[in-house]
Every structure is written in C-alpha cells, then in structure tokens.
Enzyme design. Structure first.
Site, PDB file in Angstrom:
ATOM      1  N   CYS A  81       8.954   7.329  -0.873  1.00 29.27           N
ATOM      2  CA  CYS A  81       9.653   6.074  -0.601  1.00 29.27           C
ATOM      3  C   CYS A  81       8.870   4.902  -1.164  1.00 29.27           C
ATOM      4  CB  CYS A  81       9.926   5.911   0.891  1.00 29.27           C
ATOM      5  SG  CYS A  81       8.531   6.330   1.911  1.00 29.27           S
TER       6      CYS A  81
ATOM      7  N   GLU B 217      11.403   4.790   9.490  1.00 30.17           N
ATOM      8  CA  GLU B 217      10.893   4.464   8.155  1.00 30.17           C
ATOM      9  C   GLU B 217      11.928   5.030   7.195  1.00 30.17           C
ATOM     10  OE1 GLU B 217       9.674   4.298   4.789  1.00 30.17           O
ATOM     11  OE2 GLU B 217       8.206   5.877   5.154  1.00 30.17           O
TER      12      GLU B 217
END
Length: 515
Positions: free
Chosen positions: A320, A286
């Site tokens: 993020c 990720e």
C-alpha cells in the site's frame, strides 16, 4: 525499567553462512508443504471438510497447505470462546501478557529463515522482502510488549487534598482481526498481538491467499504460553465469516488491513447497532494508497531514479506504500525518466527461490488480471516506456512497467493498481508538484527528493500523507522508527508501530477516591 527498543536487523544474504541458513529454512518448509491445518477455537483443533487451498504464486501447481474453513456456526463457537476468555485475560497482569509476546518473538527469531522461506513460497516474496517481513513481525511483538509495560500504570492526573485520582487504560473486549496477504506475517502478527497484549481476545481471519503463515504463527503463540481462547484461528470467506463477525453483537472492535472498498464496507457494517449490542464498535482500518515520489529540480537525480524503481517494484508493487506515481519537475523530467527506464530494464523477474531475481510473482490470477487490465488502460492514457507484458503460464509474473507523459487525472494516476506499474507526470514547479501529489483520495506515503530546504519544509506542511520521507523511497517503514498509517481513504489515521497504537485497543477509566 523498560529496556530501550531496537529493531530486528535485516539479514545480509551476501554472507554465505546466511545464504545457507536461508536454504535450510527452505528445506524445512518443503518438508511440510501440502499439510492440512485445523481451525483453533478455544484451544481446540477443529477440522472441516471445506478447505482453503494455498498455492505458490510462482508455481501454481505447488500446494503450500490446506486450511480448514470456518463457517458461521464455527465462528459463533469461536466468539463465545473469546467472550469467555475475556473474563480472565482482561485481569491477567500486563507484564504476563507482555512476556507472552517476548517469548513468541524469541521463538520466531530462532525460526526466522523458516518463516521467511514460507513467505517466499506462500506470498511469492523475494529473499530480502521475506526477511524484512519476518523481521517486522518480530519487531511488532517486541515493540508492543514494551509499549504495554510503558502504559500499564495509566497516566498521572491531578489530585487534591483528601482526594486521589487515577486514569487507567483497560481493555475493550473481543476483537476481530482481518489481515492482508501482502505482509502475511508482519501485519497479521502485528495487528493480532497489539490487540492481545492490550488485554483483548482475538478472532483472527487471515487472508485466504496466505493462511499457512497465520496457522504457524498461531502455533507459536500457543508455544509462548497464550491461554486457550485468547487467540482463535478462523479463516473463511469474507462474505460469510467476515461479515458475521463484523456484525456480531459481542464484537467490540475490528482491526482491518486491506483494500479501500472492503474497508468502507466494514466501516459501514460496524456502524450498525445489532440486537443486544451495548457499545459503538471501534474500527481500526489501514486501507490503500496511491503514493507519490516528487523529484525537485535541485535533487540527486540518481538517488531519485533508484528510489522510484525500488519503491515501485519491490515485492512487485504489492504494497500500500508502493510508489505508483512519479511527479517530476519539468527541468529534470527526461533525465529521471530515462534513468528509471534503464534501471527498470535491468530488473530480473522470476521465481523468488532464485536469489538473483529482483521481482517475483503477483499474488494470484485475480491480481494478474486486474494489473494487466490497468496496463491496457495505461497504454491508452500514456506512453509505455518499459514492461507492459505478463506471463501466467506457470506463475503470475508481470514485467515492471513504466508509463510516461500521463495526465495527473488519468486513471492509472488515480486508482490503486497494487502491482508493478509506475506512472510519470511533469510538474511546472515545486508548488505544482505538491498539488499533483495531493490530487488523490488517498494519503498514505510520499517521498520528496530535493536539496532545497525551503521546499522540504513546504512539503512537510503541505504534502498530506501519514508517512512522508525525504531523500529516500516511500516504502519500508520500520516499527518504532517510522510509525505507519495514512490519511483520507488510506484508513483511520492509526499509526502501527507507534507510541499510541495500543490505545486504539483500550479505553480510559477515571477512578477518584475521597480520603
């Protein structure tokens, strides 16, 4: 029967009893600040001369703790401990593995405010953000334990007369977990327990800025009854220990959360066959995001402004999933921009120990320097509407910053800043807005504020992100409710907290018996 899953509730700190409970947690953490934490290898505690020193980003002189630093030699010892543990852990009943996670979740739930207070000290998280991080860690443990109980018997496949076929999931092998500092508890614990409950031993290399919460989590897993060698705690330098473990012939998979550049480096290194290696390493990554909130002309404009501000500046934009791009239809551009500027100027920035501060610090000097340099770029590319200043005399504080009238190709509209900076750009119409939203190499989260059902459906099909939200902000995915993970340069399309996440840590085996 697997019990239905419900996520851990967030704490309401307006209730005085909860406020006092959190302050007790702070006292508990202050009672052990500055302690030393060893490595844990094969159940043994190993101290080294070389330490990683963790400090409070709100107050640089306050040492949260010191963690022994692993080197290649100790990483090798840890790898062999994990290889040995795999022989028994892979044969341990899934129910037993799940029970370890249920017990660990119960321990953390009892110590919830202590862990949140530790996140406040070590990661600079405000109370609500820290509480959500701890709740998410509990959620991951509970959710993955339940998922394991669901998939433990495999999937039914067809059989014929005199033939019985089975399709089972078996563990992969030793996993290397490289976790980030921004969700220092939730993502670190989630990625670790997903691997463990699937039957794989783990070498955990936490982020060097937040290793203390990881050390405390390792203690919880031991208390929950995890056998020796299944979880090995090896903080250390990415260039030395990280590379060594990624390259190792006995590493079966790498689970990484962090920046795009480091993710690509791991992906490349993991693709190389090393002497004695007999499998293709799996990578679960990720990476990053450059996330957009699109505001349609038919929209609740107050909701739009509130969503942009909370998504851009929650935890100082160090997610993020944070909103770093606001694409507004030109008809309502000025109204939304002006309201966002008003709201932004009301935000308070300071030590998160003071509950009244909405925003705390950024994580460290490197982050401070990087964000401030992007703010300078933004001043050349657009119009500074709010913020734009920073103060690192005591901690690493940056004012929430809004830039307007940016070109969609501007650097601060394309590059991940990972700080409290949001850029505004105009769109001619809704199709143009979606085109701008997709004009990035990332594809993690996005949001659309609209009352137009047709445009909603258009976005559902064409806005290319892993997590798309309508009429809310683009941060705050809940485990089991909004499985999380993105497309393109945002990673390997894995969905943490989703129904198929554990399968990334397993492989399918078909057995067929003739009667």
């Amino acid at each position: 029967m697997v019990q239905p899953y419900q996520h851990e509730p967030f704490t309401n700190f307006k209730v005085e009893e909860n406020r006092q409970a959190f302050l007790e947690g702070v006292k508990t953490v202050e009672g052990y600040l500055g302690q030393d934490y060893p490595l844990v290898i094969g159940g043994k505690r190993v101290s080294t001369e070389d330490k990683i020193v963790s400090t409070n980003p709100s107050n640089k002189v306050e040492v949260v703790g010191r963690v022994s630093k692993a080197n290649k030699e100790l990483a090798e010892v840890a790898m062999q401990a994990a290889v040995e543990a795999f022989k028994t852990w892979r044969k341990t009943k899934p129910e037993v593995r799940a029970d370890v996670l249920f017990k660990a979740a119960a321990i953390v739930r009892r110590r919830k405010h202590e862990f949140s207070a530790l996140l406040m000290k070590e990661a600079g998280k405000p109370w609500n953000e820290a509480d959500a991080d701890t709740a998410e860690a509990i959620d991951f443990m509970e959710f993955y334990a339940r998922q394991m109980l669901r998939i433990k018997d495999g999937v039914r496949v067809e059989s014929r007369p005199n033939e019985y076929n089975r399709y089972d999931y078996i563990p992969l092998g030793v996993g290397v977990v490289i976790s980030p500092w921004n969700f220092a508890f939730a993502i670190m614990a989630g990625t670790t327990v997903a691997a463990i409950v699937s039957g794989n031993p783990v070498l955990l290399k936490p982020a060097s800025t937040t290793p203390i919460v990881a050390a405390k989590f390792v203690e919880v897993m031991e208390e929950a009854g995890l056998p020796k060698g299944v979880l090995n705690f090896v903080p250390g330098s990415g260039a030395e220990v990280g590379d060594y473990l990624v390259d190792h012939k006995d590493t079966r998979f790498i689970s990484f959360t962090g920046s795009r550049d480091v993710g690509l480096r791991i992906f490349e290194r993991a693709a190389k066959l090393n002497k004695g290696q007999i499998w293709l390493k799996r990578v679960i990554a990720e990476m990053g995001g450059k996330d957009t909130i699109v505001v349609d002309k038919e929209a609740d404009l107050e909701l739009a402004a509130q969503s942009i501000v909370s998504s851009a500046f929650g935890f100082s934009g160090q997610k993020c999933s944070a909103c770093s791009r606001a694409v507004i239809l030109e008809d309502v551009y000025d109204q939304v921009l002006n309201r966002v500027v008003e709201l932004t100027k009301e935000l308070t920035v300071g030590d998160p120990a003071d509950q009244s501060n909405f925003m705390g610090p950024v994580i460290d000097q490197n982050a401070f320097d990087k964000i401030m340099s992007y703010i300078e770029i933004g001043k050349q590319e657009g119009k500074l509407m709010a913020g734009g200043t920073g103060d690192n005399s005591k901690g690493f504080f940056i004012q929430p910053t809004v830039f307007a009238d940016l070109d969609s190709e501007a650097r601060i509209m394309q590059e991940e800043i990972f700080g409290p900076v949001v850029g505004f750009t105009k769109a001619k119409d809704f199709d143009h807005a979606i085109e701008i939203a997709n004009n990035t190499e990332y594809g993690l989260t996005g949001a659309v504020i609209t009352k137009n059902r047709e445009n909603m459906e258009k976005a559902r099909e064409d806005f290319h992100v892993g997590n798309l939200y309508f009429n809310r902000g683009c941060t705050g995915a809940i485990v089991g409710y909004q499985p999380f993970g993105g497309f393109n340069m945002s990673g390997t399309d894995s969905k943490a907290g989703g129904p198929d996440y554990l399968l990334l840590h397993m492989q399918a085996k078909t057995t067929s018996e003739m009667f």
